[in-house]
Motif scaffolding. Sequence first.
Motif, mmCIF file in Angstrom:
data_model
loop_
_atom_site.group_PDB
_atom_site.id
_atom_site.type_symbol
_atom_site.label_atom_id
_atom_site.label_comp_id
_atom_site.label_asym_id
_atom_site.label_seq_id
_atom_site.Cartn_x
_atom_site.Cartn_y
_atom_site.Cartn_z
ATOM 1 N N PRO A 126 3.980 5.507 -3.347
ATOM 2 C CA PRO A 126 3.768 6.707 -2.536
ATOM 3 C C PRO A 126 2.799 6.447 -1.391
ATOM 4 O O PRO A 126 1.907 5.593 -1.496
ATOM 5 N N GLU A 127 2.976 7.185 -0.298
ATOM 6 C CA GLU A 127 2.038 7.090 0.805
ATOM 7 C C GLU A 127 0.731 7.812 0.506
ATOM 8 O O GLU A 127 -0.282 7.572 1.153
ATOM 9 N N SER A 128 0.750 8.708 -0.465
ATOM 10 C CA SER A 128 -0.436 9.505 -0.784
ATOM 11 C C SER A 128 -1.585 8.621 -1.220
ATOM 12 O O SER A 128 -1.391 7.492 -1.683
ATOM 13 N N ARG A 129 -2.775 9.148 -1.063
ATOM 14 C CA ARG A 129 -3.990 8.474 -1.481
ATOM 15 C C ARG A 129 -4.880 9.453 -2.234
ATOM 16 O O ARG A 129 -4.786 10.670 -2.049
ATOM 17 N N ASP A 194 -2.315 13.240 1.918
ATOM 18 C CA ASP A 194 -0.947 12.844 2.213
ATOM 19 C C ASP A 194 -0.832 11.348 2.456
ATOM 20 O O ASP A 194 0.198 10.736 2.144
ATOM 21 N N ASN A 195 -1.869 10.757 3.020
ATOM 22 C CA ASN A 195 -1.838 9.328 3.325
ATOM 23 C C ASN A 195 -3.259 8.841 3.567
ATOM 24 O O ASN A 195 -4.213 9.641 3.554
ATOM 25 N N ALA A 196 -3.407 7.558 3.793
ATOM 26 C CA ALA A 196 -4.743 6.982 3.977
ATOM 27 C C ALA A 196 -5.422 7.508 5.236
ATOM 28 O O ALA A 196 -6.645 7.669 5.267
ATOM 29 N N ARG A 198 -5.248 10.510 6.486
ATOM 30 C CA ARG A 198 -5.823 11.826 6.195
ATOM 31 C C ARG A 198 -7.133 11.694 5.432
ATOM 32 O O ARG A 198 -8.082 12.442 5.678
ATOM 33 N N ARG A 199 -7.192 10.733 4.537
ATOM 34 C CA ARG A 199 -8.442 10.527 3.802
ATOM 35 C C ARG A 199 -9.533 10.022 4.748
ATOM 36 O O ARG A 199 -10.687 10.456 4.672
ATOM 37 N N ALA A 234 -5.148 4.136 -4.501
ATOM 38 C CA ALA A 234 -3.742 4.204 -4.112
ATOM 39 C C ALA A 234 -2.889 4.346 -5.377
ATOM 40 O O ALA A 234 -2.922 3.467 -6.246
ATOM 41 N N ARG A 242 -0.067 11.997 -7.849
ATOM 42 C CA ARG A 242 0.281 11.248 -6.634
ATOM 43 C C ARG A 242 0.257 12.194 -5.444
ATOM 44 O O ARG A 242 0.290 13.381 -5.563
#
Length: 242
Positions: A126-129, A194-196, A198-199, A234, A242
């Motif tokens: 997943p792209e999420s972080r 949603d992704n790195a 955004r974090r 990750a 996730r």
Amino acid sequence: MTENVWPVVELRQYTLRPGTRDVLIELFERELIETQEAVGMRIVAQFRDEDDPDRFVWVRAFPDMDARGAALTAFYVDGAAWRAHAPAARATMVDTDNALLLQPASAASGFVLPDARPGVRATDLPESRALATIYYLDSPREEFIEFFDNRVRPVLAATGAPPIACYVTDPTPNTFAALPVRRASVFVWFALFDNAARRAEHFDQLDASQVWGTEVRHELAKRISGPIERLRLAPTARSLLR
């Protein structure tokens, strides 16, 4: 979605032999998720620590402490899966004792989990972080929870990291002594992005926040006993969270 039916949580950080993390994750996701869940636990999440290539972070949960003892005994002592795969898993491990035993900070602060995870053949990442933040407390727990909810949580929400779950140390005696747990008094909160990028934006916004920089950060420092521990994580292909 399932909420708060698994209120006893372990946050486990494993230090691995260099270059073996993907070996352990492949084994774990193929052989050690469903077999643990079959005896009464829930595997909440598996992560690669993005700041340490030799660290595997995972979370599992139980209905209560008695159920935890029974489930861990069924898996580690009586279970065929661990007996078969323990040598390969242990060959990747240097230290597995960095484990926190936690309970929800309030009735509504536990994980809300999907009912199904990706299948055993899943490989897409997943792209999420995720972000797991650990505060080591130097103030009464209930006082800190109130401070967090009133002062810290609004700043986190305003900077793009509303906590999805908050936990504190569970003081109940360890019901499976073969697996040690750390007895530090902690408050742990989790956020998903949603992704790195955004974090990273959250950290930039937090650094730029006047409220955080001039007020809340200093108030927080008075209530904790050491540096803040932030885990940038990750999710793996089969992580439920996730």
